[in-house]
Design a protein around this motif. Structure first.
Motif, PDB file in Angstrom:
ATOM      1  N   ASN A  13       0.840  -1.199   0.000  1.00 42.10           N
ATOM      2  CA  ASN A  13       0.000   0.000   0.000  1.00 42.10           C
ATOM      3  C   ASN A  13       0.871   1.244   0.000  1.00 42.10           C
ATOM      4  OD1 ASN A  13      -1.790   2.077   0.368  1.00 42.10           O
ATOM      5  ND2 ASN A  13      -2.630   1.338   2.294  1.00 42.10           N
ATOM      6  N   ARG A  14       0.937   1.919  -1.150  1.00 41.44           N
ATOM      7  CA  ARG A  14       1.666   3.183  -1.259  1.00 41.44           C
ATOM      8  C   ARG A  14       0.715   4.343  -1.553  1.00 41.44           C
ATOM      9  NH1 ARG A  14       7.122   3.052  -2.423  1.00 41.44           N
ATOM     10  NH2 ARG A  14       6.968   5.294  -2.155  1.00 41.44           N
ATOM     11  N   LEU A  15      -0.561   4.196  -1.173  1.00 45.55           N
ATOM     12  CA  LEU A  15      -1.527   5.267  -1.352  1.00 45.55           C
ATOM     13  C   LEU A  15      -1.198   6.429  -0.422  1.00 45.55           C
ATOM     14  CD1 LEU A  15      -4.786   3.101  -1.435  1.00 45.55           C
ATOM     15  CD2 LEU A  15      -3.597   4.096  -3.406  1.00 45.55           C
TER      16      LEU A  15
ATOM     17  N   GLU B 220       0.340 -18.939 -15.020  1.00 51.92           N
ATOM     18  CA  GLU B 220       1.453 -19.874 -15.200  1.00 51.92           C
ATOM     19  C   GLU B 220       1.883 -19.946 -16.663  1.00 51.92           C
ATOM     20  OE1 GLU B 220       2.591 -24.575 -14.370  1.00 51.92           O
ATOM     21  OE2 GLU B 220       0.673 -23.751 -13.691  1.00 51.92           O
ATOM     22  N   ASP B 221       3.172 -19.948 -16.881  1.00 60.45           N
ATOM     23  CA  ASP B 221       3.744 -20.047 -18.217  1.00 60.45           C
ATOM     24  C   ASP B 221       4.887 -21.051 -18.147  1.00 60.45           C
ATOM     25  OD1 ASP B 221       4.896 -19.805 -20.701  1.00 60.45           O
ATOM     26  OD2 ASP B 221       4.929 -17.600 -20.701  1.00 60.45           O
ATOM     27  N   ASN B 222       4.693 -22.210 -18.741  1.00 65.16           N
ATOM     28  CA  ASN B 222       5.695 -23.268 -18.665  1.00 65.16           C
ATOM     29  C   ASN B 222       6.997 -22.913 -19.373  1.00 65.16           C
ATOM     30  OD1 ASN B 222       4.281 -25.184 -17.104  1.00 65.16           O
ATOM     31  ND2 ASN B 222       3.062 -25.759 -18.872  1.00 65.16           N
ATOM     32  N   ARG B 223       6.972 -21.842 -20.149  1.00 69.12           N
ATOM     33  CA  ARG B 223       8.200 -21.400 -20.805  1.00 69.12           C
ATOM     34  C   ARG B 223       9.078 -20.589 -19.872  1.00 69.12           C
ATOM     35  NH1 ARG B 223       5.442 -18.328 -25.670  1.00 69.12           N
ATOM     36  NH2 ARG B 223       4.298 -17.596 -23.828  1.00 69.12           N
ATOM     37  N   GLU B 224       8.495 -20.130 -18.747  1.00 70.38           N
ATOM     38  CA  GLU B 224       9.226 -19.300 -17.806  1.00 70.38           C
ATOM     39  C   GLU B 224       9.575 -20.104 -16.553  1.00 70.38           C
ATOM     40  OE1 GLU B 224      10.216 -16.189 -18.201  1.00 70.38           O
ATOM     41  OE2 GLU B 224       9.337 -16.035 -20.205  1.00 70.38           O
ATOM     42  N   PRO B 225      10.708 -19.817 -15.909  1.00 75.47           N
ATOM     43  CA  PRO B 225      11.060 -20.510 -14.663  1.00 75.47           C
ATOM     44  C   PRO B 225      10.079 -20.165 -13.556  1.00 75.47           C
ATOM     45  CG  PRO B 225      12.543 -18.676 -15.057  1.00 75.47           C
ATOM     46  CD  PRO B 225      11.720 -18.822 -16.303  1.00 75.47           C
ATOM     47  N   HIS B 226       9.866 -21.110 -12.654  1.00 76.45           N
ATOM     48  CA  HIS B 226       8.921 -20.912 -11.554  1.00 76.45           C
ATOM     49  C   HIS B 226       9.671 -20.468 -10.298  1.00 76.45           C
ATOM     50  CE1 HIS B 226       6.050 -23.010 -14.127  1.00 76.45           C
ATOM     51  NE2 HIS B 226       6.994 -23.899 -14.342  1.00 76.45           N
ATOM     52  N   GLY B 227       8.885 -20.116  -9.298  1.00 77.60           N
ATOM     53  CA  GLY B 227       9.476 -19.789  -8.008  1.00 77.60           C
ATOM     54  C   GLY B 227       9.957 -18.368  -7.866  1.00 77.60           C
ATOM     55  N   HIS B 228       9.347 -17.421  -8.562  1.00 77.52           N
ATOM     56  CA  HIS B 228       9.783 -16.026  -8.475  1.00 77.52           C
ATOM     57  C   HIS B 228       8.779 -15.189  -7.686  1.00 77.52           C
ATOM     58  CE1 HIS B 228      13.289 -16.523 -10.947  1.00 77.52           C
ATOM     59  NE2 HIS B 228      12.562 -17.129 -11.865  1.00 77.52           N
ATOM     60  N   THR B 229       9.123 -13.945  -7.475  1.00 70.50           N
ATOM     61  CA  THR B 229       8.293 -13.011  -6.726  1.00 70.50           C
ATOM     62  C   THR B 229       7.687 -11.982  -7.663  1.00 70.50           C
ATOM     63  OG1 THR B 229       9.654 -13.271  -4.730  1.00 70.50           O
ATOM     64  CG2 THR B 229       8.284 -11.313  -4.857  1.00 70.50           C
ATOM     65  N   TYR B 230       6.385 -11.739  -7.499  1.00 70.11           N
ATOM     66  CA  TYR B 230       5.662 -10.743  -8.289  1.00 70.11           C
ATOM     67  C   TYR B 230       5.133  -9.695  -7.319  1.00 70.11           C
ATOM     68  CZ  TYR B 230       5.891 -14.261 -11.963  1.00 70.11           C
ATOM     69  OH  TYR B 230       6.340 -15.169 -12.881  1.00 70.11           O
ATOM     70  N   SER B 231       5.579  -8.458  -7.484  1.00 70.73           N
ATOM     71  CA  SER B 231       5.212  -7.387  -6.559  1.00 70.73           C
ATOM     72  C   SER B 231       4.226  -6.426  -7.207  1.00 70.73           C
ATOM     73  CB  SER B 231       6.466  -6.610  -6.126  1.00 70.73           C
ATOM     74  OG  SER B 231       7.410  -7.478  -5.532  1.00 70.73           O
ATOM     75  N   TYR B 232       3.177  -6.081  -6.457  1.00 73.33           N
ATOM     76  CA  TYR B 232       2.170  -5.122  -6.922  1.00 73.33           C
ATOM     77  C   TYR B 232       2.073  -4.005  -5.894  1.00 73.33           C
ATOM     78  CZ  TYR B 232       0.928  -8.692 -10.299  1.00 73.33           C
ATOM     79  OH  TYR B 232       0.982  -9.608 -11.320  1.00 73.33           O
ATOM     80  N   ILE B 233       2.298  -2.779  -6.357  1.00 73.61           N
ATOM     81  CA  ILE B 233       2.333  -1.610  -5.472  1.00 73.61           C
ATOM     82  C   ILE B 233       1.186  -0.681  -5.847  1.00 73.61           C
ATOM     83  CG2 ILE B 233       3.654   0.418  -4.746  1.00 73.61           C
ATOM     84  CD1 ILE B 233       5.392  -2.718  -6.087  1.00 73.61           C
ATOM     85  N   ALA B 234       0.276  -0.480  -4.901  1.00 73.84           N
ATOM     86  CA  ALA B 234      -0.891   0.372  -5.146  1.00 73.84           C
ATOM     87  C   ALA B 234      -0.527   1.831  -4.908  1.00 73.84           C
ATOM     88  CB  ALA B 234      -2.045  -0.038  -4.252  1.00 73.84           C
ATOM     89  N   LYS B 235      -0.685   2.656  -5.958  1.00 80.19           N
ATOM     90  CA  LYS B 235      -0.483   4.096  -5.841  1.00 80.19           C
ATOM     91  C   LYS B 235      -1.773   4.807  -6.241  1.00 80.19           C
ATOM     92  CE  LYS B 235       4.524   4.174  -6.649  1.00 80.19           C
ATOM     93  NZ  LYS B 235       5.630   4.865  -7.360  1.00 80.19           N
ATOM     94  N   ASP B 236      -1.808   6.108  -6.069  1.00 76.08           N
ATOM     95  CA  ASP B 236      -3.042   6.845  -6.334  1.00 76.08           C
ATOM     96  C   ASP B 236      -3.460   6.791  -7.799  1.00 76.08           C
ATOM     97  OD1 ASP B 236      -3.766   8.587  -3.713  1.00 76.08           O
ATOM     98  OD2 ASP B 236      -1.622   8.336  -3.893  1.00 76.08           O
TER      99      ASP B 236
END
Length: 277
Positions: free
Chosen positions: A173-175, A238-254
């Motif tokens: 939360n970066r609101l 999921e995309d079998n062409r891409e490696p698994h086990g990564h982090t996806y970050s979502y930052i909420a701004k105004d």
């Protein structure tokens, strides 16, 4: 006259200091010390294990805090030392009688970096993970000192010969103006429930991709009065062409939802409010 001048000077000093204190109380910032920095600690241990947290600085002992599984985070805020050199070190402990522990510097003042950020520490079975609002990627910071069997270690890091590595979704939360953020994520088989993030707060969860290769998580982030302003999007496909086990970050701004992952390490705007993707 000299006495009156001295009294007036003392009153002026008092009013100046009082004003600074009022600013500190109202806005969490001080003209001399800058904005407050916040440390968050979360118990992510498996098997309903408790976590012990004990932090200190050169002048303060924050006391011992016990975090039960699924409990609220333990957090505290502070100002940097005016002279520089602020250092907070912490010991996180787990296991029988809390004999398994890790001690590390949780915050070290750096005049070249902005103050007033959040530093998040997540205790997992294989070590302490860390993220902050400068670097959003959740990464392993240090390890617990513990000898275990190899198979147990493989299971603890979230991957084994039958399952792929864990993927983690993080929401921040970066609101502005102290607005709260509502997060609700689902997959075809799981409902992660509603999570309300206070300003500068974060929420995360991890999962394995399924064997069928069609893992999908979609999320709705909401803000504003009664959380009527929202954005719904596919947070992970999921995309079998891409490696698994990564982090996806979502930052909420105004102005929208910003995103960062391994493929796009630079923070960029991904979604607008009041849209479905």
């Amino acid at each position: 006259k000299e006495r009156n001048k001295k009294n007036m000077k003392n009153i002026s000093i008092f009013l100046f200091v009082f004003t600074l204190c009022m600013i500190d109380n109202a806005y969490g910032a001080n003209l001399l010390k800058g904005e407050k920095t916040t440390l968050y600690f979360r118990n992510g241990l498996s098997y309903k294990k408790w976590l012990k947290v004990h932090c200190k600085s050169g002048n303060d002992d924050m006391g011992v805090h016990y975090l039960k599984p699924g409990a609220s985070d333990y957090t505290f805020s502070f100002h940097d030392n005016v002279l520089g050199g602020t250092l907070i070190w912490c010991t996180l402990s787990k296991g029988p009688d809390y004999k398994v522990s890790s001690r590390f510097d949780a915050y070290k003042q750096n005049k070249d970096k902005p103050h007033g950020k959040s530093y998040n520490y997540l205790a997992k079975d294989d070590g302490i993970y860390h993220s902050n609002l400068v670097e959003f990627k959740l990464h392993k910071n240090t390890s617990f000192f513990l000898f275990v069997l190899t198979l147990c270690m493989i299971g603890n890091v979230g991957a084994n010969i039958f399952q792929r590595a864990n993927t983690t979704l993080i929401f921040v939360n970066r609101l502005r103006y102290r607005k709260w953020l509502k997060v609700h994520c689902k997959s075809g088989n799981n409902n992660m429930g509603f999570h309300y993030l206070k300003p500068e707060g974060f929420y995360y969860f991890s999962f394995h991709d399924n064997f069928m290769g069609n893992t999908l998580f979609w999320c709705t982030l909401s803000k504003g009065p009664d959380y009527k302003v929202s954005s719904t999007f596919d947070a992970y496909v999921e995309d079998n062409r891409e490696p698994h086990g990564h982090t996806y970050s979502y930052i909420a701004k105004d102005d929208g939802i910003y995103h960062q992952n391994r493929e796009y390490p630079k923070l960029h705007k991904k979604f607008d409010w009041n849209r479905r993707y």
